[in-house]
Design an enzyme around this catalytic site. Sequence first.
Site, short mmCIF file in Angstrom:
data_model
loop_
_atom_site.label_atom_id
_atom_site.label_comp_id
_atom_site.label_asym_id
_atom_site.label_seq_id
_atom_site.Cartn_x
_atom_site.Cartn_y
_atom_site.Cartn_z
N SER A 30 -9.96 -100.71 44.75
CA SER A 30 -9.04 -101.84 44.73
C SER A 30 -7.59 -101.39 44.75
O SER A 30 -6.69 -102.22 44.92
CB SER A 30 -9.28 -102.69 43.47
OG SER A 30 -9.07 -101.91 42.31
N HIS A 47 -13.81 -104.00 50.08
CA HIS A 47 -13.39 -104.36 48.73
C HIS A 47 -13.92 -105.73 48.33
O HIS A 47 -13.43 -106.76 48.78
CB HIS A 47 -11.86 -104.34 48.64
CG HIS A 47 -11.35 -104.67 47.27
ND1 HIS A 47 -10.18 -105.36 47.05
CD2 HIS A 47 -11.87 -104.41 46.04
CE1 HIS A 47 -9.99 -105.51 45.77
NE2 HIS A 47 -11.01 -104.95 45.14
N GLU A 103 -12.32 -107.77 51.33
CA GLU A 103 -11.26 -107.19 52.13
C GLU A 103 -11.80 -105.98 52.89
O GLU A 103 -12.35 -105.05 52.28
CB GLU A 103 -10.09 -106.74 51.23
CG GLU A 103 -9.35 -107.89 50.57
CD GLU A 103 -8.25 -107.41 49.63
OE1 GLU A 103 -7.22 -108.08 49.54
OE2 GLU A 103 -8.43 -106.35 48.97
N ASN A 117 -4.23 -107.89 45.61
CA ASN A 117 -3.55 -107.26 44.48
C ASN A 117 -2.06 -107.08 44.71
O ASN A 117 -1.29 -106.93 43.76
CB ASN A 117 -4.20 -105.90 44.15
CG ASN A 117 -5.42 -106.07 43.29
OD1 ASN A 117 -5.52 -106.99 42.49
ND2 ASN A 117 -6.39 -105.19 43.46
#
Length: 512
Positions: free
Chosen positions: A129, A150, A162, A200
């Site tokens: 991540s 991900h 992702e 993120n």
Amino acid sequence: MSAPSVSAALPLSARIAVVGAGAMGTGIAQVAAAAGHAVSLLDNRPDAAAHAVAAIRAQFARLADKGQLSADAAQAAASRLQAVTELAELADADLVIEAIVENLDAKQALYAALEALVGPDCLFATNTSSISVTAIAARLQRPERLAGLHFFNPAPLMALVEIVSGLATDPAVANTLFATAAAWGKTPVHAKSTPGFIVNRVARPYYAEALRLLQEGAADIATLDALLREAGGFRMGPFELMDLIGHDVNFAVTQSVWRAFYHDPRFTPSLIQQERVDAGFYGKKTGRGFYDYRDGAVRPLPHSEAAQPQPGTIVLYGSSPASQALAQRLGERGVAFAQAQASDARVADVDGATLFVSDGRSATQRAHDSGIANTVLLDLALDYRQASRLGVTVAEGCSDSAAQAAIGLLQAAGLAVSRLRDVPGLAVMRTVAMLANEAADAVNQSVCSATAVDAAMRLGVNYPLGPLAWAEQIGVGQVCAVLSHLAASYGEDRYRLSPLLQHHALTGKALS
């Protein structure tokens, strides 16, 4: 970012290996087995893989008991799982998904060992991540076979995946993983390997602006959380969400992104959160974070202004979402009002007070600029018709009677009112503007497409709208004004305007 070419998903005959039997690896193994693949699960902790396989099989049985899977399907999925104890047992894998500790050296060592075992057509996928996919692949003889895959926790429930391409990733590999994730019932999005990938990175302002508002004494945590939920439409407020994630984890991600972007002020960590980490107040898992979760602790309530009398004279202006919603809400409650047009952006006049929606200036600054002393600013709401609470701020020179009249108007429309200290941009408006700005920068830097960033933020962190779609709803020009006024107020590069937002504000072209 150009649209990727279409590739076929891995066939169901493809064997999937998952390395790492923690929460993420276990969830990914469950997803792959449920989709129809034979799955081998490996972990270097004794019996961890066996326990994880048993847990997944039990989960399939529970799904069958609830009628969400047939008994035959549950049994078949369970039979496709096996725990293994040696890396050599993964030699026949067609795809190896790594979900081990977030440590670059450990991941590189694992893939180097795997490369000596598996066939030349085996694909490598990392569930990292926060670590660069480019860096993970750098020591491979064939780095083109590795990409990010991900998932979000819990993997069986969260739709987003992702697909992250490193500098050496073969586009065909990324496209195959994209198609495979889609075949597994997920919603994949393509991203480039940059710090934080999509979610993120783009989510940082949700926490950062709340922490700054708290540091500035704009309001208490319960009130700020309530405003983001009840006006902004977010599922959880930023402080309760940080407590749920864990401050050790959330702060580490913020630091990682900040360092990776060479200390860009947009990602600067908060001293307030640093204090929580230093104290060991990580949130729910330790019993204390911003909230106290220990037995007997009382949850603080958001601040709501005391009831004020219904104003005698109410004039609503224009056709903005706030004005239209107030008209509807007041009409439904039998409250009389007049309507008119105005040359400025005012929403309402009421017993001496003039109400505007925030444009990023403080109420005091706006009063100074306009010459309207009794200025009251309204925060953004996702839907002013459905919001149950609204934030306001009042200019320094506003009379008490005018402020009370403005609050009375909103209360007459059925809204709980939370008055904030006179900070620029209030709570929801500045948060959403910063989310849209970061999303636009990700698109502008070819990290992902506009469609991908909106899908990622809706599906990965449950935002009520994608940030770019939200900017369109507010008006891209208005978002640019908010950011420009924040930058002027604070004198910081943190609030610099994304070139993509500025371009679309000038051209009028849609962002998404």
